[in-house]
Design an enzyme around this catalytic site. Structure first.
Site, short mmCIF file in Angstrom:
data_model
loop_
_atom_site.label_atom_id
_atom_site.label_comp_id
_atom_site.label_asym_id
_atom_site.label_seq_id
_atom_site.Cartn_x
_atom_site.Cartn_y
_atom_site.Cartn_z
N GLU A 12 0.83 -1.21 0.00
CA GLU A 12 0.00 0.00 0.00
C GLU A 12 0.86 1.26 0.00
OE1 GLU A 12 -2.77 -0.82 3.25
OE2 GLU A 12 -4.04 -1.94 1.88
N GLU A 16 -5.21 -8.50 -1.68
CA GLU A 16 -5.91 -8.43 -0.40
C GLU A 16 -7.36 -8.11 -0.65
OE1 GLU A 16 -4.58 -5.96 2.84
OE2 GLU A 16 -2.49 -6.22 2.26
C1 BG6 Z 1 -4.57 -3.59 4.53
C2 BG6 Z 1 -3.22 -3.96 5.09
O1 BG6 Z 1 -4.67 -2.22 4.38
O2 BG6 Z 1 -5.69 -3.91 5.30
C3 BG6 Z 1 -3.22 -5.17 5.99
O3 BG6 Z 1 -2.30 -4.15 4.04
C4 BG6 Z 1 -4.43 -5.12 6.90
O4 BG6 Z 1 -2.01 -5.18 6.69
C5 BG6 Z 1 -5.69 -5.10 6.06
O5 BG6 Z 1 -4.47 -6.11 7.87
C6 BG6 Z 1 -6.97 -5.12 6.85
O6 BG6 Z 1 -6.96 -4.10 7.77
P1 BG6 Z 1 -7.27 -4.38 9.31
O7 BG6 Z 1 -7.04 -3.11 9.97
O8 BG6 Z 1 -8.67 -4.85 9.35
O9 BG6 Z 1 -6.29 -5.45 9.71
#
Ligand code: BG6
Length: 473
Positions: free
Chosen positions: A173, A365
């Site tokens: 990111e 992701e």
């Molecule tokens: C992304 C990140 O922005 O979101 C991850 O790359 C992160 O590291 C994921 O875990 C989900 O966010 P969160 O805050 O729910 O863990």
């Protein structure tokens, strides 16, 4: 309407980050990372030293349990598994003269384990976990010296794993650094940081990313290097052209990062934005050439939420979300953490990136953070009836199928946190994404035992049928 078909070699899998699951923060010669002093999440103030309430210090103990965990991923049929290398396992202080052999060996063994199960590793070099020393001795990525430290780190791991890892991502990111400077080892609570400093740090990461791409190609031209951004399709609050312009400005701030990675030049709109903000980025003599000559092989991104913007946002409420914030969208529902759920947004993002760059894409992701309840499975063990997670993933994957039908070239899909891990934004365990439940709570209590959720069996079938089961009722 045709039923979408996923490509034969589609890379199905899951994505993780070292700081959120490895634990063993002080083992194997590892140095401290910035995450070890951020017990409350990426946007919160750091503590002077690691504190016991920081769940990331132990994570889910993947460091010791990875063979068991990878076997579970293999059972679901994963073709790819995304991890990050903890930079401070390789160079404990970031600026060390020599790498830490124990750290290098750990990832050697981990990659061997993945290959044993026929899984391709997808590796992020820097996932929100730079060595702490870079924040405390330097000014993180504001300091140009950090480029050379990163280059050395990248060269070390590319040389070591050139025959084990084909797919690499440089910065997780990378477009988040302006809003979440800790990503760049910049602690705003500890040092004075201007907006110009943040853009300078972003520039250094962009140059470092290009240099890493260059080094990878010199070592083994078969290695594929991608950039990684947070994607957020953004809608206009009203048809007012001023709102539409606000959307464009917002989107551009994010497109700037993929534009530079894919086209190798600073776009005109970014130059104007910086000029009008009175920011002059200091370019090293070779920077423009480095950016131009070393563009990426593919574009990867995370996708969780879409946003709404207006030219007068102060007139509206702010929605919760992943680092960037917008206005609540009345057409969408939200997760328990207020992240608005928009499967069609994923199709839009895929089409936008494809139309803009004509480079292969990789969704690295996507997923739903939700509270899970462990229940008896009727066979002497435990499970979670996580239909909400299945619904979320199914709806998103169906839109991925639509985008593939639209003509988008997509390498694969790795859902976030296939095994429960510590949340990035809130540092909680209770915000779970996994197909595999991990018995650990927000106080750090629990056996760390692993249990298959209902979604485990669902995802296994999706992979087995190469997506065809998404279209069965
Ligand atoms: C992304 C990140 O922005 O979101 C991850 O790359 C992160 O590291 C994921 O875990 C989900 O966010 P969160 O805050 O729910 O863990």
């Amino acid at each position: 309407m045709t039923t979408p078909k996923f490509p034969d070699n589609f890379l199905w899998g899951g994505a993780t980050a070292a700081n959120q699951l490895e634990g063993a923060y002080n083992e194997g010669g590892r140095g401290l990372s910035v995450q070890d002093v951020m017990p409350n999440g990426l946007m919160s103030a750091p503590t002077p030293e690691p504190t016991e309430d920081n769940l990331k210090l132990e994570g889910i103990d993947f460091y010791h349990r990875y063979p068991e965990d990878i076997a579970l991923m293999a059972e679901m049929g994963f073709k790819v598994f995304r991890i990050s290398i903890a930079w401070s396992r390789i160079f404990p202080n970031g600026d060390d003269a020599q790498p830490n052999e124990e750290g290098l060996q750990f990832y050697d063994d981990l990659f061997d384990e993945l290959h044993k199960h026929g899984m391709e590793p997808l590796v992020t070099l820097s996932h929100y976990e730079p060595p702490l020393n870079l924040a405390r001795k330097y000014r993180g990525w504001i300091d140009r010296d950090v480029i050379a430290f990163f280059e050395k780190y990248a060269r070390t791991v590319f040389e070591r794993y050139q025959n084990k890892v084909k797919y690499w991502l440089t910065f997780n990111e990378v477009n988040s650094i302006i809003s979440a400077p800790a990503n760049g080892a910049i602690f705003e609570d500890e040092i004075e940081v201007s907006l110009a400093d943040k853009w300078q740090a972003a520039h250094h990461q962009l140059v470092a990313s290009a240099l890493a791409t260059k080094i990878a190609k010199e070592i083994n031209p078969d290695m594929q290097v991608g950039c990684m951004v947070i994607s957020m399709p953004t809608y206009s609050m009203t048809p007012d052209p001023k709102d539409q312009l606000a959307v464009r400005d917002f989107m551009n701030e994010n497109y700037a990062f993929t534009d530079i990675h894919a086209r190798g030049v600073y776009p005109g709109y970014l130059k104007r934005h910086l000029r009008e903000a009175g920011i002059e980025i200091k370019f090293g003599e070779q920077d423009a050439r480095i950016l131009k000559e070393n563009t990426v092989d593919f574009i990867s991104f995370s996708y969780y939420v879409s946003l709404v913007q207006a030219h007068n946002p102060k007139n509206y409420q702010t929605a919760a979300g992943n680092i960037f914030r917008g206005i609540p969208n009345p057409y969408l529902e939200a997760s328990e953490w207020g992240w608005q759920i928009d499967p069609i947004g994923l199709r839009l993002v895929l089409n936008d990136f494809w139309d803009r760059y004509q480079l292969p894409l990789f969704i690295v992701e996507n997923g739903l953070g939700a509270k899970d309840e462990l229940i008896a499975d009727g066979a002497g063990s435990f499970t979670v009836a996580d239909d909400y997670r299945i619904d979320y993933l199914k709806a998103h994957l169906q839109q991925v199928g639509e985008a593939i039908e639209d003509g988008v070239e997509l390498l694969g899909y790795t859902s976030w946190g296939p095994i429960d891990l510590v949340s990035m934004s809130t540092a909680q365990m209770s915000k779970r994404y996994g197909f595999i439940y991990v018995d650990r709570d927000d106080n750090g209590q629990g056996s760390l035992n692993r249990y298959k959720k209902h979604s485990f069996h669902w995802y296994k079938e999706v992979i087995e049928t190469n997506g065809a089961s998404l279209y069965n009722n």
